[in-house]
Scaffold this motif. Structure first.
Motif, PDB file in Angstrom:
ATOM      1  N   ASP A 138       0.855  -1.195   0.000  1.00  0.00           N
ATOM      2  CA  ASP A 138       0.000   0.000   0.000  1.00  0.00           C
ATOM      3  C   ASP A 138       0.890   1.245   0.000  1.00  0.00           C
ATOM      4  OD1 ASP A 138      -3.232   0.503   1.041  1.00  0.00           O
ATOM      5  OD2 ASP A 138      -1.814   2.190   0.975  1.00  0.00           O
ATOM      6  N   ILE A 189      -4.792  -1.512   6.989  1.00  0.00           N
ATOM      7  CA  ILE A 189      -4.209  -1.072   5.718  1.00  0.00           C
ATOM      8  C   ILE A 189      -3.094  -2.025   5.309  1.00  0.00           C
ATOM      9  CG2 ILE A 189      -2.909   0.813   4.616  1.00  0.00           C
ATOM     10  CD1 ILE A 189      -4.645   2.788   6.161  1.00  0.00           C
ATOM     11  N   GLY A 194      -5.579  -3.155   1.401  1.00  0.00           N
ATOM     12  CA  GLY A 194      -6.058  -2.033   2.211  1.00  0.00           C
ATOM     13  C   GLY A 194      -7.206  -1.240   1.617  1.00  0.00           C
TER      14      GLY A 194
END
Ligand code: ATP
Ligand code: MG
Length: 344
Positions: free
Chosen positions: A160, A207, A240
């Motif tokens: 992410d 996330i 995420g």
């Protein structure tokens, strides 16, 4: 018994507050992030230097290997960082110091500048500067755990993009405020990145996953320590997406956490488990030698290793005041993307 300190009262008060306009600062923080990311040309130069050093080293030691590690390889390096290199060598006839001194000779003969062998440092290294690329470089010997934790950080960064955004800004803040200096009792860049990973593992929805809790697809044993985790991160690219928090909100949450929520007396942050664990469980409740455990950050592989061990009773105050300052700026300041980084 359970102890309710005045700090907990303060926590309650802050819990009710959430800066409603925090999102509007995301573009400003993102442009700071963009300005810190190294340009491709710099990465190319680092690779060139690595290749020429490999040639040089393999002339002397045909079986030795050179690995990049640290911020030039973990994807958390800002522009113009020093390059960290690990020489992996299996020479039983030479001590580490002898290898370093020999390496220093080779580098000097190859016209590298400012060559210095620091054989008595905590991590013994050779330092040097390459006049062709202008890159400063440290070479250590057989520090393969650092090579593996570098890969773990790089793999987390691919899941992410908010991790890199958050960590670059946190590192930039720490450098601007003088709290990224282990010799002065504050935290290493490595520790800050682990704090960011842990924070993103803890968001709801999360996330980041916990790679060491997933099926191990990468397993290596180094000096008796087994390092195992799921490294097929391209399969986790959507992990995420349920969480749409922006970098400004995450920064706000990160500093709120370290200023007002973290339980310094009892908790250890652990990227290995993706959770908080207790100091009690790790037997990190007493001071042993220089390890005081005033802020506890478990190394993901060397689990007996607390990255907060450099922090002493003076520097913990400085650190916590800086976390509070940052949290309060993100809460109240009209211009947080400027004020946060003002020199101390
Ligand atoms: P910077 O951009 O500040 O140079 P860096 O990522 O190179 O950041 P350092 O703290 O200089 O960070 O550490 C270099 C590398 O050495 C880390 O990426 C990590 O692999 C390893 N390392 C540093 N400190 C520790 C530690 N206490 N325990 C284990 N490995 C460490
Ligand atoms: Mg470095």
């Amino acid at each position: 018994g359970h102890h309710v300190s005045s700090q907990h009262v303060r926590i309650r008060r802050r819990e009710l507050q959430c800066r409603f306009d925090i999102e509007k600062f995301t573009p400003a923080f993102l442009s700071i992030y963009e300005s810190l990311v190294p340009v491709d040309e710099e990465i190319v130069k680092q690779k060139q230097l690595l290749l020429s050093l490999r040639k040089l080293v393999n002339k002397e030691w045909p079986n030795a290997q050179l690995h990049l590690y640290g911020s030039c390889a973990n994807s958390f390096g800002v522009s113009k960082s020093d390059v960290d290199i690990c020489l992996a060598i299996d020479d039983t006839n030479m001590s580490k110091s002898e290898i370093l001194l020999k390496l220093a000779d080779l580098l000097q003969a190859d016209k590298l500048e400012n060559v210095q062998a620091l054989t008595h440092a905590r991590v013994p290294i050779v330092k040097m500067m390459d006049p062709v690329t202008g890159i400063a470089c440290d070479i250590c010997i057989n520090n393969l755990l650092a090579v593996v934790n570098t890969k773990l950080l790089r793999d987390y960064a691919q899941i992410d993009e908010r991790l890199r955004q958050l960590a670059f800004i946190v590192k930039h803040w720490a450098k601007s405020r003088g709290v990224n200096e282990t010799y002065k009792g504050t935290l290493s860049s490595y520790a800050y990145v682990l704090m960011c990973i842990h924070f993103l593992q803890q968001r709801t929805p999360a996330i980041l996953p916990c790679l060491q809790e997933l099926e191990a697809t990468c397993v290596v044993t180094i000096d008796g320590t087994t390092c195992a985790y799921f490294d097929q991160v391209d399969r986790l690219r959507n992990f995420g997406v349920q969480n749409n928090e922006s970098v400004a909100r995450l920064l706000w949450g990160f500093f709120q956490y370290w200023a007002y929520y973290h339980d310094y007396a009892n908790d250890v942050i652990s990227v290995r488990t993706g959770r908080l664990i207790s100091k009690q469980m790790k037997d990190w409740t007493r001071r042993i030698g220089n390890d005081r455990h005033l802020i506890c950050i478990e190394d993901p592989f060397e689990t007996s290793h607390d990255l907060g061990r450099v922090v002493d009773k003076y520097s913990i105050r400085i650190l916590r005041e800086e976390f509070e300052r940052a949290a309060d700026i993100l809460q109240y300041d009209p211009n947080p993307s400027v004020t946060l980084f003002e020199p101390y």
